[in-house]
Design a protein around this motif. Structure first.
Motif, PDB file in Angstrom:
ATOM      1  N   PRO A  64       0.806  -1.237   0.000  1.00  0.00           N
ATOM      2  CA  PRO A  64       0.000   0.000   0.000  1.00  0.00           C
ATOM      3  C   PRO A  64       0.830   1.274   0.000  1.00  0.00           C
ATOM      4  CG  PRO A  64       0.185  -0.816   2.224  1.00  0.00           C
ATOM      5  CD  PRO A  64       0.926  -1.799   1.369  1.00  0.00           C
ATOM      6  N   PHE A  65       2.161   1.169  -0.066  1.00  0.00           N
ATOM      7  CA  PHE A  65       3.004   2.360   0.028  1.00  0.00           C
ATOM      8  C   PHE A  65       2.928   3.222  -1.234  1.00  0.00           C
ATOM      9  CE2 PHE A  65       4.671  -0.765   2.952  1.00  0.00           C
ATOM     10  CZ  PHE A  65       4.861  -0.010   4.104  1.00  0.00           C
ATOM     11  N   SER A  66       2.505   2.637  -2.338  1.00  0.00           N
ATOM     12  CA  SER A  66       2.351   3.389  -3.583  1.00  0.00           C
ATOM     13  C   SER A  66       1.085   4.224  -3.585  1.00  0.00           C
ATOM     14  CB  SER A  66       2.314   2.411  -4.764  1.00  0.00           C
ATOM     15  OG  SER A  66       1.242   1.485  -4.619  1.00  0.00           O
ATOM     16  N   GLU A  67       0.261   4.036  -2.563  1.00  0.00           N
ATOM     17  CA  GLU A  67      -1.045   4.707  -2.523  1.00  0.00           C
ATOM     18  C   GLU A  67      -1.081   5.887  -1.562  1.00  0.00           C
ATOM     19  OE1 GLU A  67      -3.429   1.430  -1.380  1.00  0.00           O
ATOM     20  OE2 GLU A  67      -2.967   0.268  -3.199  1.00  0.00           O
ATOM     21  N   GLY A  68       0.065   6.288  -1.044  1.00  0.00           N
ATOM     22  CA  GLY A  68       0.102   7.410  -0.105  1.00  0.00           C
ATOM     23  C   GLY A  68       0.583   6.962   1.260  1.00  0.00           C
ATOM     24  N   LYS A  69       0.391   7.809   2.250  1.00  0.00           N
ATOM     25  CA  LYS A  69       0.847   7.502   3.599  1.00  0.00           C
ATOM     26  C   LYS A  69       0.147   6.266   4.150  1.00  0.00           C
ATOM     27  CE  LYS A  69       2.625  11.900   5.365  1.00  0.00           C
ATOM     28  NZ  LYS A  69       3.956  11.337   5.652  1.00  0.00           N
ATOM     29  N   VAL A  70       0.915   5.454   4.854  1.00  0.00           N
ATOM     30  CA  VAL A  70       0.401   4.223   5.446  1.00  0.00           C
ATOM     31  C   VAL A  70       0.356   4.394   6.960  1.00  0.00           C
ATOM     32  CG1 VAL A  70       0.792   1.755   5.750  1.00  0.00           C
ATOM     33  CG2 VAL A  70       1.335   2.848   3.554  1.00  0.00           C
ATOM     34  N   SER A 309      19.483   2.503  17.522  1.00  0.00           N
ATOM     35  CA  SER A 309      18.865   3.292  16.465  1.00  0.00           C
ATOM     36  C   SER A 309      18.692   2.462  15.187  1.00  0.00           C
ATOM     37  CB  SER A 309      19.710   4.530  16.173  1.00  0.00           C
ATOM     38  OG  SER A 309      19.140   5.296  15.135  1.00  0.00           O
ATOM     39  N   ALA A 310      19.731   1.710  14.842  1.00  0.00           N
ATOM     40  CA  ALA A 310      19.666   0.858  13.659  1.00  0.00           C
ATOM     41  C   ALA A 310      18.636  -0.259  13.837  1.00  0.00           C
ATOM     42  CB  ALA A 310      21.037   0.270  13.359  1.00  0.00           C
ATOM     43  N   VAL A 311      18.530  -0.782  15.045  1.00  0.00           N
ATOM     44  CA  VAL A 311      17.545  -1.833  15.317  1.00  0.00           C
ATOM     45  C   VAL A 311      16.131  -1.288  15.171  1.00  0.00           C
ATOM     46  CG1 VAL A 311      16.572  -3.329  17.101  1.00  0.00           C
ATOM     47  CG2 VAL A 311      19.042  -3.230  16.765  1.00  0.00           C
ATOM     48  N   GLY A 312      15.874  -0.102  15.753  1.00  0.00           N
ATOM     49  CA  GLY A 312      14.546   0.495  15.620  1.00  0.00           C
ATOM     50  C   GLY A 312      14.160   0.693  14.165  1.00  0.00           C
ATOM     51  N   ALA A 313      15.117   1.175  13.362  1.00  0.00           N
ATOM     52  CA  ALA A 313      14.868   1.369  11.934  1.00  0.00           C
ATOM     53  C   ALA A 313      14.610   0.042  11.234  1.00  0.00           C
ATOM     54  CB  ALA A 313      16.049   2.090  11.294  1.00  0.00           C
ATOM     55  N   ALA A 314      15.402  -0.980  11.587  1.00  0.00           N
ATOM     56  CA  ALA A 314      15.255  -2.291  10.934  1.00  0.00           C
ATOM     57  C   ALA A 314      13.909  -2.943  11.278  1.00  0.00           C
ATOM     58  CB  ALA A 314      16.402  -3.204  11.343  1.00  0.00           C
ATOM     59  N   VAL A 315      13.421  -2.730  12.478  1.00  0.00           N
ATOM     60  CA  VAL A 315      12.108  -3.281  12.849  1.00  0.00           C
ATOM     61  C   VAL A 315      11.013  -2.639  11.994  1.00  0.00           C
ATOM     62  CG1 VAL A 315      10.392  -3.462  14.688  1.00  0.00           C
ATOM     63  CG2 VAL A 315      12.788  -3.901  15.191  1.00  0.00           C
ATOM     64  N   VAL A 316      11.112  -1.340  11.775  1.00  0.00           N
ATOM     65  CA  VAL A 316      10.128  -0.657  10.924  1.00  0.00           C
ATOM     66  C   VAL A 316      10.228  -1.163   9.489  1.00  0.00           C
ATOM     67  CG1 VAL A 316       9.427   1.573   9.952  1.00  0.00           C
ATOM     68  CG2 VAL A 316       9.965   1.372  12.387  1.00  0.00           C
ATOM     69  N   ARG A 317      11.429  -1.368   8.989  1.00  0.00           N
ATOM     70  CA  ARG A 317      11.591  -1.918   7.632  1.00  0.00           C
ATOM     71  C   ARG A 317      10.996  -3.318   7.545  1.00  0.00           C
ATOM     72  NH1 ARG A 317      16.876   0.077   8.283  1.00  0.00           N
ATOM     73  NH2 ARG A 317      17.779  -2.012   8.269  1.00  0.00           N
ATOM     74  N   THR A 318      11.196  -4.101   8.599  1.00  0.00           N
ATOM     75  CA  THR A 318      10.622  -5.447   8.641  1.00  0.00           C
ATOM     76  C   THR A 318       9.106  -5.376   8.538  1.00  0.00           C
ATOM     77  OG1 THR A 318      12.461  -6.251  10.006  1.00  0.00           O
ATOM     78  CG2 THR A 318      10.436  -7.566  10.012  1.00  0.00           C
ATOM     79  N   ALA A 320       7.370  -2.973   7.206  1.00  0.00           N
ATOM     80  CA  ALA A 320       7.006  -2.509   5.865  1.00  0.00           C
ATOM     81  C   ALA A 320       7.044  -3.653   4.858  1.00  0.00           C
ATOM     82  CB  ALA A 320       7.956  -1.385   5.435  1.00  0.00           C
ATOM     83  N   LEU A 321       8.088  -4.476   4.933  1.00  0.00           N
ATOM     84  CA  LEU A 321       8.187  -5.633   4.034  1.00  0.00           C
ATOM     85  C   LEU A 321       7.046  -6.619   4.272  1.00  0.00           C
ATOM     86  CD1 LEU A 321      12.033  -6.278   4.152  1.00  0.00           C
ATOM     87  CD2 LEU A 321      10.730  -5.516   2.159  1.00  0.00           C
ATOM     88  N   GLU A 322       6.688  -6.834   5.523  1.00  0.00           N
ATOM     89  CA  GLU A 322       5.591  -7.741   5.840  1.00  0.00           C
ATOM     90  C   GLU A 322       4.277  -7.199   5.285  1.00  0.00           C
ATOM     91  OE1 GLU A 322       3.323 -10.890   7.803  1.00  0.00           O
ATOM     92  OE2 GLU A 322       5.271 -10.637   6.797  1.00  0.00           O
ATOM     93  N   LEU A 323       4.041  -5.910   5.433  1.00  0.00           N
ATOM     94  CA  LEU A 323       2.807  -5.314   4.936  1.00  0.00           C
ATOM     95  C   LEU A 323       2.737  -5.365   3.416  1.00  0.00           C
ATOM     96  CD1 LEU A 323       0.206  -3.862   5.642  1.00  0.00           C
ATOM     97  CD2 LEU A 323       1.466  -1.702   5.695  1.00  0.00           C
ATOM     98  N   ALA A 324       3.907  -5.259   2.769  1.00  0.00           N
ATOM     99  CA  ALA A 324       3.957  -5.312   1.303  1.00  0.00           C
ATOM    100  C   ALA A 324       3.951  -6.744   0.767  1.00  0.00           C
ATOM    101  CB  ALA A 324       5.200  -4.590   0.808  1.00  0.00           C
ATOM    102  N   ALA A 370      14.964  -3.418   0.815  1.00  0.00           N
ATOM    103  CA  ALA A 370      14.598  -3.649  -0.585  1.00  0.00           C
ATOM    104  C   ALA A 370      14.907  -2.369  -1.349  1.00  0.00           C
ATOM    105  CB  ALA A 370      13.114  -3.994  -0.699  1.00  0.00           C
ATOM    106  N   ASP A 371      14.919  -2.451  -2.683  1.00  0.00           N
ATOM    107  CA  ASP A 371      15.316  -1.277  -3.462  1.00  0.00           C
ATOM    108  C   ASP A 371      14.309  -0.130  -3.371  1.00  0.00           C
ATOM    109  OD1 ASP A 371      13.257  -2.276  -5.013  1.00  0.00           O
ATOM    110  OD2 ASP A 371      14.489  -2.638  -6.801  1.00  0.00           O
ATOM    111  N   TRP A 372      13.079  -0.422  -2.912  1.00  0.00           N
ATOM    112  CA  TRP A 372      12.086   0.650  -2.792  1.00  0.00           C
ATOM    113  C   TRP A 372      12.076   1.287  -1.399  1.00  0.00           C
ATOM    114  CZ3 TRP A 372       8.254  -0.228   0.890  1.00  0.00           C
ATOM    115  CH2 TRP A 372       8.073  -1.554   1.306  1.00  0.00           C
ATOM    116  N   ILE A 373      12.940   0.773  -0.508  1.00  0.00           N
ATOM    117  CA  ILE A 373      12.997   1.294   0.863  1.00  0.00           C
ATOM    118  C   ILE A 373      14.159   2.252   1.027  1.00  0.00           C
ATOM    119  CG2 ILE A 373      13.383   0.691   3.275  1.00  0.00           C
ATOM    120  CD1 ILE A 373      11.935  -1.914   2.826  1.00  0.00           C
ATOM    121  N   PRO A 374      13.903   3.511   1.374  1.00  0.00           N
ATOM    122  CA  PRO A 374      14.980   4.445   1.690  1.00  0.00           C
ATOM    123  C   PRO A 374      15.530   4.112   3.073  1.00  0.00           C
ATOM    124  CG  PRO A 374      12.848   5.522   1.968  1.00  0.00           C
ATOM    125  CD  PRO A 374      12.565   4.141   1.459  1.00  0.00           C
ATOM    126  N   ASN A 375      16.698   3.489   3.097  1.00  0.00           N
ATOM    127  CA  ASN A 375      17.263   2.933   4.335  1.00  0.00           C
ATOM    128  C   ASN A 375      17.914   4.014   5.181  1.00  0.00           C
ATOM    129  OD1 ASN A 375      18.784   1.423   6.227  1.00  0.00           O
ATOM    130  ND2 ASN A 375      18.877  -0.316   4.831  1.00  0.00           N
TER     131      ASN A 375
END
Length: 378
Positions: A64-70, A309-318, A320-324, A370-375
């Motif tokens: 759903p990230f292509s559809e605006g804010k999630v 800080s890196a762990v917090g970011a990685a959990v959010v990326r995780t 996002a990948l699960e939702l996608a 992933a390539d669509w995630i600004p890390n």
């Protein structure tokens, strides 16, 4: 996910890694104190600001990230120290970079409130809920409700029985092994040692298992074991360790596998004026820990940890990948890195930002991406 190991560094800037907190899984309401860190701001606040930079994404965003804010909810149990603040900053920065509308709830040691917060998150319209620490018996019913409602749930350092939940955590066994490898190099075989730990907490119990094996392998004589967890863990362990050192001042080193325990141990060693004889080996890393390790005559010679800080970011990326629909796994572990006092001093490292630059293994840049995630990993 299977755990992996890399060869031990001869310079001992880092040792074994695996897939880890400086944060510990909770076995009771007070266990959130073990995650090592300052209390977050008030609960139920929307947050977005962070100074962490984000790498540019090159791929096309999936739904759903292509559809605006999630809309995503972060339901937390924060504790004392700076770990939680850094973890939260990383999560917020990654959420902002992904275009996530993040609502943060923080129960701050109130289990009943966390259950209420989780219920509120379920009813908020969030597509994904991230649960950062918590007492399983209290929040499991709400986690089940969220899953039943079709909401993706990702937990960090929370034991859950729901097979639909994605679990993330640091590898506490690899964390203990990393610093114990350094301890073995420093002390050698058949040393007399002390131990400061507390039973009954999942992460500390995992670290304890590695301690027992390593102590046995090296023929170490454990002269004492003390330790307790309170709302002032570092301070309250000083008299316990001091008393033990009074009886066993000839120990060569002490292992305290949680940074608040290590801080108390350091103070006890200094109070007994044994810093030239007794080396302290801890776990977890933060700005305060770095300052403690690099202080003049500090006996704290090695630790191991993850970058919160890196762990917090990685959990959010995780999440996002699960939702996608792109995660394709039910668990993600974050590797720990060993850090020595010598390394910190030789590189003139005074804080986490400098440590991240000097030790790229902390940044988790290749974890849950992933390539669509600004890390935003440092």
């Amino acid at each position: 996910m299977p755990r992996t190991r890399t060869p031990r560094s001869r310079t001992r800037t880092h040792a074994r890694t695996g897939l880890p907190f400086a944060a510990l899984s909770m076995a009771s309401a007070s266990a959130l104190l073990l995650a090592g860190c300052s209390q977050s701001s008030d609960a139920s606040q929307k947050t977005a600001d962070s100074a962490a930079p984000a790498a540019t994404a090159t791929g096309k965003k999936p739904a759903p990230f292509s559809e605006g804010k999630v809309k995503v909810a972060l339901v937390r149990q924060s504790g004392a120290g700076d770990y939680f603040e850094q973890w939260g900053n990383g999560a917020k920065a990654q959420a902002k970079a992904l275009g996530i509308d993040l609502t943060v709830y923080d129960a701050q040691a109130d289990n009943a409130k966390q259950a209420t917060d989780l219920s509120s998150a379920i009813n908020s319209g969030a597509k994904t809920i991230i649960v950062d620490h918590g007492f399983p018996a209290t929040i499991q019913p709400e986690i089940d409700k969220a899953v039943k409602k079709g909401i993706k749930v990702v937990v960090y350092d929370v034991e859950t029985t729901n097979k639909s939940v994605v679990s993330t955590k640091q590898d506490d066994a690899s964390m203990a092994q990393a610093v114990l490898d350094v301890m073995a190099d420093e002390l050698g075989k058949d040393a007399k040692v002390g131990y400061v730990n507390v039973a009954g907490y999942a992460a500390l119990d995992k670290r304890d298992s590695v301690w027992k094996k390593t102590a046995d392998t090296n023929g170490w004589e454990q002269a004492f074991k003390v330790g307790k967890v309170t709302d002032s863990t570092a301070t309250d362990n000083v008299p316990l360790v001091s008393a033990a050192l009074t009886q066993h001042s000839d120990v060569a080193g002490v292992f305290a596998p949680y940074d608040e325990l290590a801080k108390g141990t350091v103070l006890a060693v200094q109070n007994k004026k044994l810093q030239s004889k007794v080396k302290v080996f801890g776990a977890d890393v933060s700005n305060a820990d770095i300052q403690n390790m690099t202080a003049k005559d500090s006996p704290w010679v090695a630790t191991a940890g993850t970058d919160p800080s890196a762990v917090g970011a990685a959990v959010v990326r995780t999440a996002a990948l699960e939702l996608a629909g792109q995660l394709n796994k039910t668990s993600v572990e974050f590797p720990a890195v060993a850090i020595t006092q010598d390394f910190l001093k030789s590189k003139k490292i005074e804080n986490m930002d400098q440590l991240r630059e000097a030790l790229p293994a902390l940044n988790l840049a290749k974890v849950s991406t992933a390539d669509w995630i600004p890390n935003v990993a440092h």
